[in-house]
Design a protein around this motif. Structure first.
Motif, short mmCIF file in Angstrom:
data_model
loop_
_atom_site.label_atom_id
_atom_site.label_comp_id
_atom_site.label_asym_id
_atom_site.label_seq_id
_atom_site.Cartn_x
_atom_site.Cartn_y
_atom_site.Cartn_z
N PRO A 9 47.62 57.57 -9.68
CA PRO A 9 48.62 58.57 -10.02
C PRO A 9 48.88 59.46 -8.83
O PRO A 9 48.03 59.68 -7.98
N THR A 10 50.07 60.02 -8.78
CA THR A 10 50.44 60.87 -7.66
C THR A 10 50.58 62.31 -8.13
O THR A 10 51.55 62.99 -7.86
N GLY A 11 49.59 62.74 -8.90
CA GLY A 11 49.63 64.09 -9.42
C GLY A 11 49.20 65.10 -8.37
O GLY A 11 49.11 64.83 -7.19
N GLY A 12 48.86 66.31 -8.81
CA GLY A 12 48.46 67.33 -7.89
C GLY A 12 49.61 68.26 -7.54
O GLY A 12 50.75 68.01 -7.86
N ARG A 13 49.25 69.33 -6.84
CA ARG A 13 50.26 70.34 -6.51
C ARG A 13 50.31 70.62 -5.03
O ARG A 13 50.90 71.62 -4.62
N GLY A 14 49.69 69.81 -4.21
CA GLY A 14 49.68 70.04 -2.79
C GLY A 14 50.96 69.59 -2.13
O GLY A 14 51.88 69.08 -2.78
N PRO A 15 51.06 69.78 -0.81
CA PRO A 15 52.25 69.36 -0.07
C PRO A 15 52.55 67.88 -0.22
O PRO A 15 53.72 67.49 -0.31
N GLU A 16 51.51 67.05 -0.23
CA GLU A 16 51.75 65.61 -0.36
C GLU A 16 52.40 65.29 -1.70
O GLU A 16 53.27 64.42 -1.79
N SER A 17 51.99 65.99 -2.76
CA SER A 17 52.58 65.76 -4.07
C SER A 17 54.04 66.18 -4.08
O SER A 17 54.90 65.51 -4.66
N ALA A 18 54.35 67.30 -3.43
CA ALA A 18 55.74 67.77 -3.36
C ALA A 18 56.61 66.77 -2.61
O ALA A 18 57.74 66.46 -3.01
N ILE A 19 56.09 66.25 -1.49
CA ILE A 19 56.84 65.26 -0.72
C ILE A 19 57.04 63.99 -1.54
O ILE A 19 58.12 63.38 -1.52
N SER A 20 56.00 63.61 -2.30
CA SER A 20 56.12 62.42 -3.15
C SER A 20 57.21 62.61 -4.20
O SER A 20 57.98 61.69 -4.48
N ARG A 21 57.29 63.80 -4.79
CA ARG A 21 58.34 64.07 -5.77
C ARG A 21 59.73 64.02 -5.14
O ARG A 21 60.68 63.51 -5.73
N ILE A 22 59.84 64.56 -3.94
CA ILE A 22 61.13 64.53 -3.24
C ILE A 22 61.54 63.09 -2.94
O ILE A 22 62.71 62.71 -3.13
N ARG A 23 60.59 62.30 -2.49
CA ARG A 23 60.89 60.88 -2.23
C ARG A 23 61.32 60.17 -3.51
O ARG A 23 62.26 59.37 -3.51
N ALA A 24 60.62 60.44 -4.60
CA ALA A 24 60.96 59.80 -5.86
C ALA A 24 62.37 60.20 -6.30
O ALA A 24 63.16 59.36 -6.75
N ALA A 25 62.69 61.48 -6.14
CA ALA A 25 64.02 61.94 -6.53
C ALA A 25 65.11 61.35 -5.64
O ALA A 25 66.16 60.89 -6.13
N LEU A 26 64.88 61.34 -4.33
CA LEU A 26 65.88 60.81 -3.41
C LEU A 26 66.03 59.30 -3.59
O LEU A 26 67.16 58.78 -3.62
N GLY A 27 64.92 58.59 -3.72
CA GLY A 27 64.99 57.14 -3.93
C GLY A 27 65.71 56.79 -5.22
O GLY A 27 66.56 55.90 -5.26
N GLY A 28 65.39 57.53 -6.30
CA GLY A 28 66.07 57.28 -7.56
C GLY A 28 67.56 57.58 -7.47
O GLY A 28 68.39 56.85 -8.03
N ALA A 29 67.92 58.65 -6.74
CA ALA A 29 69.34 58.99 -6.59
C ALA A 29 70.09 57.91 -5.82
O ALA A 29 71.23 57.57 -6.15
N LEU A 30 69.47 57.36 -4.78
CA LEU A 30 70.12 56.29 -4.01
C LEU A 30 70.33 55.04 -4.88
O LEU A 30 71.39 54.41 -4.83
#
Length: 519
Positions: free
Chosen positions: A290-311
């Motif tokens: 799982p890619t949980g957590g609240r650190g910077p890596e988790s935030a970057i992972s969420r951004i990637r997921a959102a951008l990839g899904g949008a594309l």
């Protein structure tokens, strides 16, 4: 290894590429779809044969030189599609018309081209009145003249991002350019997809080239290590590109570019951690963790997921077909990916919904019926299933099989290799539905480039045979035969890979030195 021994494969592959380019140029220049489909089929066959030989030759090219050769060859191959007006499809004329209508401030979903409300927008090159020209094939009669547009009596079928692309091309292109800007746009998208594929394969460490099986786990490698990207040639040099993406300017190539870019974003950013895991280091992230957590890596992972899904959502809003890849990319952050995909699609439709007085789905439902997807006995759909099942069973069986495959991909698909599950779903859908349009397979070709299972390319070849060769032999079941051969090739490839699998179930050291990576 001597300089001569490394140069010879480059020269040999370059010669084969030159021959492929010449044959593709002659194929595009041969205007035989209506008058000589048999002769055109032979040109197609020669192109696919040279493509296969060139791709096989690439496996001997040193990995440091592969990327440049693939991209240069891809540019030359794509350029051949610019040598003539569209040869085997009139869809791009509808693109030009939809862009023209939007430039006049009218929603493309409100009127059919035949409607008198749009008479003032009819350009002579799209709506000729010369009787000699109107007597040519693929010209439909309209108000005393004719039109190059197919289905002039129905509203457009294309989703909003495709329509936005048509508007953009119409706005920036000179009025005298006619269809050429759309062809150039197709070439740019094709080459852009090649560059994205090369980047993904280099980052993931999965060459997927001819004669190799996909590695069980993609292996990211240090920047000082050269990685084979030979799989990208399956896309860059495929004969479908100059014919369908460039010459016929099918907007599907834009959908492919957006979808591949989305997959690339979703699978990026985890290289160092996985390499550490494979090499016994620390701080690794398990591919299925799982890619949980609240650190910077988790935030970057969420951004990637959102951008990839949008594309990917943008790809779906160009052509619906990329929706097939969604189950394969939902293994990590599924909520974020799905919401961003659906959100982008909804946002892209919103301005057209507000500006239109008719349904923004246009002729989509009518097109599905026209192509026989709701009638197993119509237009050659479900050809393989109808060999062994009653026609009335074809659609239910297809739905059950695709649902089962979707469940399998959702449950067992590898999140670091979403293209594998996507290829299984899309390729199986083609074999079950047996579509008659060759450009539908452009996305499949790109997934083959990522995954490396080249036997699926036979499905793309079957689509070309169904579309062109079937016209030369109307009394012979060309489509059924071609898709049956493709199904046999896919099954044979699956069996061979399963038999060879132990050779690839090795540790990190063996994987890094299995012929795809060169230091």
């Amino acid at each position: 290894m001597t300089h001569g021994s490394t140069l010879r494969p480059v020269v040999r592959t370059g010669v084969l590429l030159a021959a492929l380019t010449v044959v593709l140029a002659l194929t595009v220049l041969h205007d035989g779809y209506n008058t000589d489909p048999g002769g055109l089929s032979w040109w197609y066959a020669a192109s696919w044969l040279l493509f296969g030989v060139a791709a096989w030759s690439l496996r001997k090219v040193p990995v440091r030189r592969q990327a440049a050769l693939i991209v240069a060859g891809g540019i030359a191959v794509a350029a051949t599609g610019l040598l003539a007006p569209p040869r085997t499809s009139t869809d791009s004329y509808r693109y030009a018309w939809d862009g023209r209508v939007q430039s006049a401030g009218i929603s493309p979903y409100d009127h059919a081209p035949r409607d008198r409300e749009l008479t003032g927008l009819r350009d002579p090159w799209l709506f000729p009145t010369d009787p000699a020209q109107c007597a040519l094939p693929d010209h439909a009669r309209v108000d005393g003249g004719c039109t190059r547009l197919n289905r002039p009596s129905v509203h457009t079928i294309y989703p909003p991002v495709a329509e936005a692309y048509f508007l953009l091309v119409d706005e920036i292109a000179p009025g005298s350019a006619r269809i050429k800007p759309l062809q150039i746009g197709g070439a740019l998208c094709a080459v852009g997809t090649t560059l994205v594929l090369v980047r993904i394969l280099r980052r993931r460490g999965t060459g997927g080239g001819p004669g190799t099986a996909p590695m069980p786990v993609p292996v990211p490698v240090p920047m000082s290590v050269s990685v084979s990207v030979s799989g990208a040639a399956y896309w860059a040099w495929c004969p479908a590109l100059p014919v369908e993406a460039v010459n016929n300017a099918h907007v599907d190539v834009l959908a492919v570019l957006l979808t591949v870019a989305g997959i690339g974003v979703l699978t990026g950013g985890r290289g160092a951690g996985r390499l550490a895991a494979l090499t016994g280091g620390h701080g690794a992230e398990s591919p299925g963790a799982p890619t949980g957590g609240r650190g910077p890596e988790s935030a970057i992972s969420r951004i990637r997921a959102a951008l990839g899904g949008a594309l990917i959502g943008a790809g779906v809003a160009v052509k619906m077909l990329p929706a097939v890849v969604l189950p394969a990319v939902l293994r990590r952050r599924p909520v974020t990916v799905l919401l961003s995909t659906v959100g982008l699609i909804a946002l892209s439709y919103l301005p057209y919904v507000l500006a239109s007085h008719s349904s923004v789905f246009g002729y989509l439902g009518g097109y599905t019926q026209e192509e026989g997807y709701d009638d197993p006995a119509a237009r050659g759909r479900f050809a393989l299933l109808r060999l062994v099942l009653p026609p009335s069973w074809s659609l239910p069986v297809t739905l059950v099989v695709l649902l089962a495959l979707t469940a399998y991909v959702l449950r067992s698909g590898k999140p670091e290799r979403p293209w594998s599950g996507a290829l299984l779903l899309l390729g199986s859908a083609f074999l079950l539905l047996t579509p008659g349009y060759s450009w539908y397979a452009l996305l499949l070709v790109a997934l083959v480039a990522l995954d490396g299972r080249w036997e699926w390319l036979t499905v793309a070849g079957a689509g070309a045979a169904s579309y062109v060769t079937a016209r030369a032999a109307p009394g012979f079941p060309v489509a059924t035969t071609a898709y049956a051969i493709a199904a046999g090739a896919v099954l044979a490839g699956c069996v061979l890979r399963l038999r060879r699998r132990p050779a690839y179930d090795s540790g990190p050291a063996e994987v890094l030195s299995n012929g795809r990576v060169s230091v």
